[in-house]
Design a protein around this motif. Structure first.
Motif, PDB file in Angstrom:
ATOM      1  N   THR A 155       0.860  -1.175   0.000  1.00 39.99           N
ATOM      2  CA  THR A 155       0.000   0.000   0.000  1.00 39.99           C
ATOM      3  C   THR A 155       0.898   1.227   0.000  1.00 39.99           C
ATOM      4  N   PHE A 156       0.858   1.988  -1.086  1.00 39.12           N
ATOM      5  CA  PHE A 156       1.682   3.193  -1.198  1.00 39.12           C
ATOM      6  C   PHE A 156       0.801   4.436  -1.071  1.00 39.12           C
ATOM      7  N   TYR A 157       1.285   5.405  -0.329  1.00 43.79           N
ATOM      8  CA  TYR A 157       0.602   6.683  -0.156  1.00 43.79           C
ATOM      9  C   TYR A 157       1.335   7.739  -0.977  1.00 43.79           C
ATOM     10  N   ARG A 158       0.579   8.509  -1.767  1.00 45.29           N
ATOM     11  CA  ARG A 158       1.185   9.480  -2.662  1.00 45.29           C
ATOM     12  C   ARG A 158       1.188  10.876  -2.018  1.00 45.29           C
TER      13      ARG A 158
ATOM     14  N   LYS B 259       2.715  14.601  -3.148  1.00 48.80           N
ATOM     15  CA  LYS B 259       3.392  15.532  -4.055  1.00 48.80           C
ATOM     16  C   LYS B 259       4.295  14.800  -5.058  1.00 48.80           C
ATOM     17  N   GLY B 260       3.711  13.822  -5.735  1.00 49.62           N
ATOM     18  CA  GLY B 260       4.432  13.121  -6.776  1.00 49.62           C
ATOM     19  C   GLY B 260       5.332  11.994  -6.316  1.00 49.62           C
ATOM     20  N   ARG B 261       5.434  11.777  -4.998  1.00 50.54           N
ATOM     21  CA  ARG B 261       6.255  10.693  -4.471  1.00 50.54           C
ATOM     22  C   ARG B 261       5.345   9.736  -3.699  1.00 50.54           C
ATOM     23  N   ARG B 262       5.709   8.466  -3.706  1.00 50.51           N
ATOM     24  CA  ARG B 262       4.904   7.465  -3.013  1.00 50.51           C
ATOM     25  C   ARG B 262       5.729   6.784  -1.922  1.00 50.51           C
ATOM     26  N   PHE B 263       5.053   6.484  -0.822  1.00 49.51           N
ATOM     27  CA  PHE B 263       5.728   5.915   0.336  1.00 49.51           C
ATOM     28  C   PHE B 263       4.898   4.778   0.923  1.00 49.51           C
ATOM     29  N   SER B 264       5.595   3.838   1.566  1.00 52.66           N
ATOM     30  CA  SER B 264       4.931   2.740   2.265  1.00 52.66           C
ATOM     31  C   SER B 264       5.437   2.700   3.698  1.00 52.66           C
ATOM     32  N   GLY B 265       4.552   2.346   4.627  1.00 52.29           N
ATOM     33  CA  GLY B 265       4.955   2.184   6.018  1.00 52.29           C
ATOM     34  C   GLY B 265       5.808   0.948   6.203  1.00 52.29           C
ATOM     35  N   CYS B 266       6.683   1.000   7.214  1.00 51.67           N
ATOM     36  CA  CYS B 266       7.638  -0.087   7.457  1.00 51.67           C
ATOM     37  C   CYS B 266       7.402  -0.801   8.789  1.00 51.67           C
ATOM     38  N   ASN B 267       6.247  -0.565   9.426  1.00 46.63           N
ATOM     39  CA  ASN B 267       5.964  -1.202  10.714  1.00 46.63           C
ATOM     40  C   ASN B 267       7.095  -0.962  11.710  1.00 46.63           C
ATOM     41  N   LEU B 268       7.585   0.265  11.732  1.00 47.03           N
ATOM     42  CA  LEU B 268       8.688   0.613  12.616  1.00 47.03           C
ATOM     43  C   LEU B 268       8.432   2.011  13.157  1.00 47.03           C
ATOM     44  N   PHE B 269       8.320   2.114  14.489  1.00 42.08           N
ATOM     45  CA  PHE B 269       7.980   3.370  15.139  1.00 42.08           C
ATOM     46  C   PHE B 269       8.912   3.583  16.333  1.00 42.08           C
ATOM     47  N   LEU B 270       9.278   4.833  16.567  1.00 39.48           N
ATOM     48  CA  LEU B 270      10.101   5.163  17.725  1.00 39.48           C
ATOM     49  C   LEU B 270       9.385   6.237  18.525  1.00 39.48           C
ATOM     50  N   ALA B 271       8.988   5.892  19.753  1.00 33.22           N
ATOM     51  CA  ALA B 271       8.224   6.797  20.609  1.00 33.22           C
ATOM     52  C   ALA B 271       9.107   7.318  21.735  1.00 33.22           C
ATOM     53  N   ARG B 272       9.028   8.641  21.954  1.00 34.68           N
ATOM     54  CA  ARG B 272       9.766   9.269  23.046  1.00 34.68           C
ATOM     55  C   ARG B 272       8.805  10.077  23.907  1.00 34.68           C
ATOM     56  N   GLY B 273       8.796   9.803  25.201  1.00 30.67           N
ATOM     57  CA  GLY B 273       8.060  10.640  26.141  1.00 30.67           C
ATOM     58  C   GLY B 273       6.554  10.435  26.100  1.00 30.67           C
ATOM     59  N   ASP B 274       5.878  11.186  26.980  1.00 32.89           N
ATOM     60  CA  ASP B 274       4.432  11.035  27.131  1.00 32.89           C
ATOM     61  C   ASP B 274       3.661  11.502  25.903  1.00 32.89           C
TER      62      ASP B 274
END
Length: 266
Positions: free
Chosen positions: A156-159, A161-176
């Protein structure tokens, strides 16, 4: 020796309606499905254990006894090297609950158990590249990076401004502040496979800008940051395998082939 700077969480809860990959491989939970003889959850655990900077590792799973049949994971659980947190009704809710249980003394790197292609290089890149001022960083890969190597990968790619991206199931959370994003994500995640509905949830102005091709990736993250009152930033991962998880039997076959080639070369 320096102290580990990050904790890690693997989301391994089971789908309530059942899972096609679990059925295909004859296991009760997709996280336990073997690929090239090694359960996916064990692959994730080994990768995180080998990654520089990772301290405590947690797994969000329905029942800790599910690990009894995998000796290495059972030993890690019993020795405290792998800690168990309970799941909630969805990945976003599970992440919020896990952050409450684990605390925010260290930033928390979160991934999913159906990402057996995750490598030490990807993890360490994410930890290095994540902006220090961000309360939540989201790993993404550009479509061109993926398609150049795996033209038949179904993503699933999200477009933007002319570029497409896919999520990588990778998140980094800091703080509350990241907890606010988890709460917002719970309202959003039901649309994760429907880009237009997802952007509509973000706001009609953002949707209009996307239709007109004027919404950039940075615009989108700035907008969601304002909505959640949290600093959210993307991290672009230069790895073609980064967004390829095992969601369907077709993914299972593709990932099996990739791992066979990777491990055969090793």
């Amino acid at each position: 020796m320096s102290q580990p700077a990050f904790n890690a969480l693997i989301l391994a809860g089971n789908r309530r309606e059942g899972d096609s990959v679990a059925s295909l491989t004859g296991v009760s939970h997709k996280a336990l499905a073997p690929i090239n003889g090694i359960p996916m959850l064990l692959r994730l655990y080994r990768t995180l254990r080998a990654s520089a900077g990772i301290g405590d590792i947690y797994v969000c799973i329905d029942d800790s006894s599910l690990l009894d049949g995998i000796a290495e994971l059972a030993l890690a659980r019993d020795s405290g090297r792998l800690r168990i947190v309970p799941p909630a009704i969805s990945p976003a809710a599970s992440l919020g609950l896990a952050m409450d249980r684990i605390g925010v003394a260290r930033p928390l790197l979160t991934t999913t158990a159906d990402h057996p292609l995750l490598s030490r290089e990807m993890v360490e890149y994410m930890l290095r590249a994540a902006p220090q001022d961000a309360e939540l960083c989201v790993g993404l890969a550009e479509a061109d990076t993926v398609i150049a190597v795996y033209p038949d990968a179904i993503r699933t790619f999200y477009r933007f401004k002319g570029r497409r991206f896919s999520g990588c199931n990778l998140f980094l959370a800091r703080g509350d502040g990241a907890k606010q994003v988890a709460a917002y994500w719970q309202r959003m995640e039901r649309h994760r496979k429907k880009p237009w509905r997802l952007v509509w949830e973000i706001g009609p102005i953002a949707l209009l800008r996307m239709v007109l091709g004027g919404l950039s990736l940075d615009d989108a993250f700035a907008h969601v940051s304002r909505l959640t009152r949290t600093r959210i930033r993307p991290v672009l991962l230069p790895f073609a395998e980064a967004p390829i998880d095992v969601d369907k039997p077709e993914d299972y076959r593709l990932v099996s082939a990739i791992l066979a080639k990777r491990e055969g070369a090793a």
